[in-house]
Design an enzyme around this catalytic site. Structure first.
Site, mmCIF file in Angstrom:
data_model
loop_
_atom_site.group_PDB
_atom_site.id
_atom_site.type_symbol
_atom_site.label_atom_id
_atom_site.label_comp_id
_atom_site.label_asym_id
_atom_site.label_seq_id
_atom_site.Cartn_x
_atom_site.Cartn_y
_atom_site.Cartn_z
ATOM 1 N N GLU A 136 0.820 -1.221 0.000
ATOM 2 C CA GLU A 136 0.000 0.000 0.000
ATOM 3 C C GLU A 136 0.847 1.262 0.000
ATOM 4 O OE1 GLU A 136 -2.671 0.441 3.352
ATOM 5 O OE2 GLU A 136 -3.638 2.183 2.475
ATOM 6 N N LYS A 172 -2.411 -2.058 -3.227
ATOM 7 C CA LYS A 172 -3.473 -1.233 -2.631
ATOM 8 C C LYS A 172 -3.109 0.233 -2.842
ATOM 9 C CE LYS A 172 -5.889 -0.309 1.712
ATOM 10 N NZ LYS A 172 -6.498 -0.925 2.892
HETATM 11 P P1 13P Z 1 -9.358 4.083 4.076
HETATM 12 O O1 13P Z 1 -10.178 3.281 3.095
HETATM 13 O O2 13P Z 1 -10.172 4.683 5.186
HETATM 14 O O3 13P Z 1 -8.441 5.051 3.390
HETATM 15 O O4 13P Z 1 -8.412 3.056 4.819
HETATM 16 C C1 13P Z 1 -7.768 2.113 4.067
HETATM 17 C C2 13P Z 1 -6.570 1.662 4.787
HETATM 18 O O5 13P Z 1 -6.464 0.509 5.124
HETATM 19 C C3 13P Z 1 -5.505 2.633 5.076
HETATM 20 O O6 13P Z 1 -4.329 1.953 5.391
#
Ligand code: 13P
Length: 333
Positions: free
Chosen positions: A177, A219
């Site tokens: 991510e 992600k």
């Molecule tokens: P949000 O969808 O609230 O941005 O959170 C996703 C997430 O896992 C952030 O690390």
């Protein structure tokens, strides 16, 4: 590492139009969200809230995997059933956030570096034994005057790649991510440039660290205009900018892209995901899925307010948002 199992798990996380539910807010973040609604910021309140989420009837029809926080993966229902078991019984794959947060980066004012590599190999082993089959690590990139710097992008990309390699060694699918934040006055095209540079750097590092792309999920953020930018593009423009950026930077061997919501409203996040799936149905090499926290949980949290009497209504709201995102993946226009 069982390569076949890893590939299978990664595929399952994005199969049947389902997506991930991020419920891995750290204690400080969870407490902040509770405080806004006057909910007590205690371990028991956090436990009760997470229990509400994972016992939502039918959740497994729309959600493939749930990302937990370290406190949550150790918790149980009042009858002593571990949360991990409740999740597995619901047909959902348990996952775990393993970074220990984005900290100020030395020599880089306004920028963050995510920490958590020390001791990670042992922690991953423990989480696997507890039943987790995938993990998450979040890097944070800020857009402002003169930033992001190459130093910040490269350091975060290398940490993501080292984490992903360790995950695969431990038999866990890695959710990679790199989040380019939506805060700021920047334009959509600036977000696109930064996101593309970040993703190219991340994949270069993943290659260097010998991460098997078939055993990971990306992600990313959607490509969006900054929250306070005066020009806010349409849903279709955001969908096109996002997928075109990904097409340039993400190898087709990656099985799935599961977007974060990043502070968008639940409705907007679903609408944008729907437009991406509708407009790129025949051209996307990867599943275009979701891994939302706020965009799935927010209405449920507001209804719950920490009160037992509101649990069932809150669960219906949670299920509704999960279903909307499942429907968005079908991209039927
Ligand atoms: P949000 O969808 O609230 O941005 O959170 C996703 C997430 O896992 C952030 O690390």
């Amino acid at each position: 590492m069982n390569i076949q199992k890893l590939i299978e798990t990664a595929k399952m996380l994005v199969a049947n139009n389902k997506g991930l539910l991020a419920m891995d807010e750290s204690n400080p973040t969870c407490n902040k969200r509770f405080a806004k609604l006057g909910i007590p910021q205690t371990e028991e309140a956090r436990r009760a809230y997470r229990e509400l989420i994972i016992t939502t009837p039918g959740l497994g029809e729309y959600i493939s995997g749930a990302i937990l926080y370290d406190e949550t993966i150790h918790q149980q229902t009042p009858d002593g059933t571990p949360f991990v078991q409740v999740i597995i019984n619901a047909g959902i794959i348990p996952g775990i956030k393993v970074d220990i947060g984005a900290k100020d980066m030395a020599g880089h004012p306004g920028e963050k570096i995510t920490e958590g590599l020390d001791g990670l190999r042992d922690r991953l082993k423990e989480y696997f034994q507890m039943g987790a089959r995938f993990a998450k690590w979040r890097a944070v990139i800020t857009i402002a005057d003169g930033i992001p710097s190459r130093g910040c992008i490269e350091a975060n990309a290398q940490a993501l790649a080292r984490y992903a390699a360790l995950c695969q060694e431990a038999g866990l699918v890695s959710i990679v991510e790199p989040e380019v934040l939506m805060d700021g006055v920047h334009s959509l095209s600036r977000c696109g440039e930064v996101t593309e540079e970040v993703l190219r750097t991340v994949f270069k590092q993943l290659y260097r660290q010998r991460v098997m792309l078939e055993g990971m999920i990306l992600k990313p953020n959607m490509v969006l205009p900054g929250l306070t930018c005066s020009q806010q593009e349409s849903v279709d423009e955001v969908a096109d900018a996002t997928v075109n950026c990904l097409l340039r930077a993400v190898p087709a061997a990656v099985p799935g892209i599961a977007f974060l919501s990043g502070g968008q409203s639940g409705e907007l996040a679903s609408a944008r995901l729907n437009a991406m799936n509708f407009r790129f149905k025949s051209r996307s090499p990867w599943a275009l899925a979701f891994s939302f926290a706020r965009a799935i949980q927010q209405p449920a949290l507001e209804i719950w307010q920490g009160k037992e009497a509101n649990v069932s209504t809150a669960q219906q709201a949670l299920l509704h948002r999960a279903k909307c995102n499942w429907a968005a993946r079908r991209g039927e226009g």
